[in-house]
Motif scaffolding. Structure first.
Motif, PDB file in Angstrom:
ATOM      1  N   UNK A  25       0.861  -1.182   0.000  1.00  0.00           N
ATOM      2  CA  UNK A  25       0.000   0.000   0.000  1.00  0.00           C
ATOM      3  C   UNK A  25       0.896   1.230   0.000  1.00  0.00           C
ATOM      4  N   UNK A  26       0.892   1.978  -1.101  1.00  0.00           N
ATOM      5  CA  UNK A  26       1.722   3.168  -1.211  1.00  0.00           C
ATOM      6  C   UNK A  26       1.139   4.338  -0.459  1.00  0.00           C
ATOM      7  N   UNK A  27       1.970   4.980   0.358  1.00  0.00           N
ATOM      8  CA  UNK A  27       1.522   6.117   1.164  1.00  0.00           C
ATOM      9  C   UNK A  27       2.393   7.320   0.804  1.00  0.00           C
ATOM     10  N   UNK A  28       1.811   8.298   0.158  1.00  0.00           N
ATOM     11  CA  UNK A  28       2.564   9.468  -0.287  1.00  0.00           C
ATOM     12  C   UNK A  28       2.234   9.792  -1.733  1.00  0.00           C
ATOM     13  N   UNK A  29       2.922  10.795  -2.271  1.00  0.00           N
ATOM     14  CA  UNK A  29       2.701  11.200  -3.663  1.00  0.00           C
ATOM     15  C   UNK A  29       4.039  11.217  -4.404  1.00  0.00           C
ATOM     16  N   UNK A  30       4.000  11.045  -5.731  1.00  0.00           N
ATOM     17  CA  UNK A  30       5.246  11.118  -6.512  1.00  0.00           C
ATOM     18  C   UNK A  30       5.929  12.479  -6.383  1.00  0.00           C
TER      19      UNK A  30
END
Length: 328
Positions: A235-240
């Motif tokens: 689960x990715x948490x954050x933004x590019x």
């Protein structure tokens, strides 16, 4: 076998007295019957009937013994099938999770998503919690007490760098219920051939921004998990675009490394989702593999003894009425 109220077994001392009283009574009856038979006033008893007349009383005695043992609340270890699954919720607690590119922060979003995921789990699913920064630690071993897992997530706090590979390894420890032994040389040369055991049906759900700053290599540990039959959903948490966080007085730029998380998921036949993807988290919940497992459970078996005693009493009464026309 153990007993919840062993003192009630003292009642068994009455059984020999009951048998002695029965024997004395039967001998008295036999003497009177023999005297009457000698005078021609009563028929001589057949040997077969003389023997079977004791069967109802014998069943009565056995029934009383069984019932008394039942009153002592016996417990036994019973092997029973149980449908269960195991999932480890692994949460990134590194300093980069303080970034606010997701409101109110990556860390708060990860904890909220992790708790929502735990609440979606079926009662049969064992949930464990692992926190990782530079290293990783099991903060809640797998349990069906989901409230304990939620409490463990609430107590997490930030600190340190990020080791995604160590997070996967420690999560495997939690699944295995022991610290796994890893051959460092084989890990570097042939991770896919490393044998740590097989834990098919277990899953890891890893919440992180994916920024890895220390070993072991996440891709290598994903291979180890795959060989062990463990699926890793990330689960990715954050933004590019990322954000800047203050760490020990320094301004540090941090951004979501989705590629690392996607590679881990792909290697283990898992899936990748963002923390705000409610549908994705629900899909991960549905993918938890529930399997039947034979487990040893210590259970009270008073009911079995009560049922057996009642059946024996009924049989004894029925035979007594059939053969002698009376219950006793």
């Amino acid at each position: 076998m153990s007993f919840g109220s062993p003192w009630r077994l003292v009642a068994l001392l009455a059984v020999p007295a009951l048998v002695a009283a029965y024997v004395a009574a039967r001998r008295g009856r036999d003497r009177r019957a023999a005297a009457l038979a000698a005078q021609g006033l009563a028929p001589t008893s057949r040997e077969g009937r003389a023997r079977r007349r004791h069967l109802p009383f014998a069943l009565l005695v056995v029934a009383l013994v069984v019932l008394i043992v039942g009153l002592a609340r016996p417990s036994a270890t019973v092997r029973t099938p149980r449908r269960e699954g195991t999932v480890i919720v692994t949460v990134d607690v590194s300093n980069s999770m303080a970034a606010t590119d997701i409101a109110p922060s990556r860390f708060a979003a990860a904890k909220a998503a992790a708790k929502a995921f735990v609440r979606q789990q079926a009662p049969a699913v064992q949930v464990g919690v692992v926190a990782f920064g530079n290293g990783a630690v099991i903060v809640q071993p797998p349990t069906t007490a989901h409230a304990d897992a939620l409490g463990a997530i609430d107590r997490l706090s930030l600190g340190g760098g990020t080791s995604v590979g160590q997070a996967v390894l420690t999560s495997l420890d939690a699944i295995a219920g022991k610290q796994l032994t890893i051959d460092e040389r084989q890990l570097g040369n042939d991770a896919a051939g490393l044998n740590i055991g097989y834990y098919g049906g277990a899953s890891i759900v890893l919440f992180s921004d994916g920024e890895n700053v220390t070993g072991p290599d996440p891709a290598t540990m994903a291979q180890v998990a795959s060989v062990a039959g463990v699926r890793v959903d990330t689960i990715g948490v954050g933004t590019p675009a990322g954000a800047v966080v203050q760490i020990n007085g320094f301004s540090v730029a941090t951004a979501l490394d989705a590629a690392t998380l996607q590679q881990i998921a792909s290697t283990t036949n898992g899936s990748y989702h963002s923390a705000g993807d409610a549908r994705g988290l629900a899909a991960v919940s549905r993918s938890i593999d529930l399997r039947f497992k034979i487990v040893n459970r210590h259970e009270e078996v008073t009911g079995l003894f009560a049922a057996a005693g009642a059946v024996l009493l009924l049989i004894a009464a029925a035979l007594s009425v059939l053969w002698s026309g009376r219950v006793v």
